[in-house]
Each structure stands twice: as structure tokens, then as C-alpha cells.
Design a protein around this motif. Structure first.
Motif, PDB file in Angstrom:
ATOM      1  N   ARG A 114      37.586 -54.906  19.049  1.00  0.00           N
ATOM      2  CA  ARG A 114      37.466 -56.329  19.377  1.00  0.00           C
ATOM      3  C   ARG A 114      38.647 -57.116  18.797  1.00  0.00           C
ATOM      4  O   ARG A 114      39.081 -58.128  19.338  1.00  0.00           O
ATOM      5  N   HIS A 115      39.149 -56.649  17.657  1.00  0.00           N
ATOM      6  CA  HIS A 115      40.284 -57.301  17.008  1.00  0.00           C
ATOM      7  C   HIS A 115      41.626 -56.715  17.446  1.00  0.00           C
ATOM      8  O   HIS A 115      42.658 -57.040  16.876  1.00  0.00           O
ATOM      9  N   HIS A 119      39.447 -54.728   6.589  1.00  0.00           N
ATOM     10  CA  HIS A 119      38.457 -55.139   7.586  1.00  0.00           C
ATOM     11  C   HIS A 119      37.134 -54.387   7.408  1.00  0.00           C
ATOM     12  O   HIS A 119      36.055 -54.972   7.453  1.00  0.00           O
ATOM     13  N   GLU A 170      34.083 -52.989  16.470  1.00  0.00           N
ATOM     14  CA  GLU A 170      34.521 -54.233  15.829  1.00  0.00           C
ATOM     15  C   GLU A 170      36.041 -54.261  15.725  1.00  0.00           C
ATOM     16  O   GLU A 170      36.678 -55.268  16.021  1.00  0.00           O
ATOM     17  N   HIS A 186      33.397 -56.081   6.335  1.00  0.00           N
ATOM     18  CA  HIS A 186      32.120 -55.967   7.040  1.00  0.00           C
ATOM     19  C   HIS A 186      31.079 -55.201   6.225  1.00  0.00           C
ATOM     20  O   HIS A 186      29.902 -55.550   6.239  1.00  0.00           O
TER      21      HIS A 186
HETATM   22 ZN   LIG Z   1      35.675 -58.199  12.049  1.00  0.00          ZN
END
Ligand SMILES: [Zn+2]
Length: 101
Positions: free
Chosen positions: A35-36, A14, A32, A18
Motif C-alpha cells: 500500500r505504501h 514500518h 501494508e 505497526h
Molecule cells: Zn503503514
């Protein structure tokens, strides 16, 4: 714990994903990932970023933002290569484990 070990692999992919799009900094990455659904402590995140940098997958640069030094990370060509290899493996894994083909 073993589950952490599995998730750390996902987290690294991940981060590479990004960082291959734009330069990112630690807090942004943590948000981020949250968020996941991954909660990652700074004690895990920063050593992971350093390890990826040491392996040559990320390159960091420091920028002063609002009087504070912020370290930005960007994927190197080696990082992008390993990301592409990971994508193939993810696709294969999804086909078998999720789609059961
Ligand atoms: Zn992501």
C-alpha cells in the motif's frame, strides 16, 4: 543493490511501527507495505521478521486461524525503544532533507 539496502531500513521501521500498535502477521505486513509502494517478496520479508525477532525487537506467537498456523508479531519494549529513537532520526532527516532547514 544499494537502494534495497536503504529501503530495508524504512521497511523495518514500518514493521516496528505497526507491530507496536497491534500484533500483525506476514501477509498483512506485505499488504501494508505494498500500500505504501514497497514490493517485498516473502524471501525478504520473513528473514527480516526473523532477524527483528532474534534481535529482541519483535516477539512472535502462533495462532490457528481457519485450520492454519499463523505467526503474529508484536513489538517488545526494546522494539518500541528503537522505534522511538528512529522517530527522532526521521524527524531530523525530514527537517534537513525535505524541508532543507
Ligand atoms: Zn503503514
Amino acid at each position: 543493490m544499494l537502494d534495497r539496502e536503504f529501503f530495508l531500513g524504512f521497511i523495518k521501521i514500518h514493521i516496528l511501527y505497526h507491530a507496536s500498535k497491534e500484533s500483525i502477521f506476514g501477509t498483512e505486513i506485505a499488504q501494508e507495505l505494498a500500500r505504501h509502494g514497497y514490493s517485498i517478496s516473502p524471501g525478504t520479508l520473513y528473514p527480516t521478521l526473523h532477524r527483528l525477532e532474534k534481535a529482541g525487537y519483535l516477539k512472535s506467537s502462533s495462532q490457528v486461524v481457519e485450520g492454519k498456523v499463523r505467526k503474529y508479531y508484536l513489538a517488545t519494549s526494546a522494539g518500541k525503544r528503537v522505534l522511538e529513537q528512529s522517530k527522532k532520526k526521521i524527524r531530523e532527516l525530514v527537517t534537513e532533507v525535505i524541508e532543507e532547514r
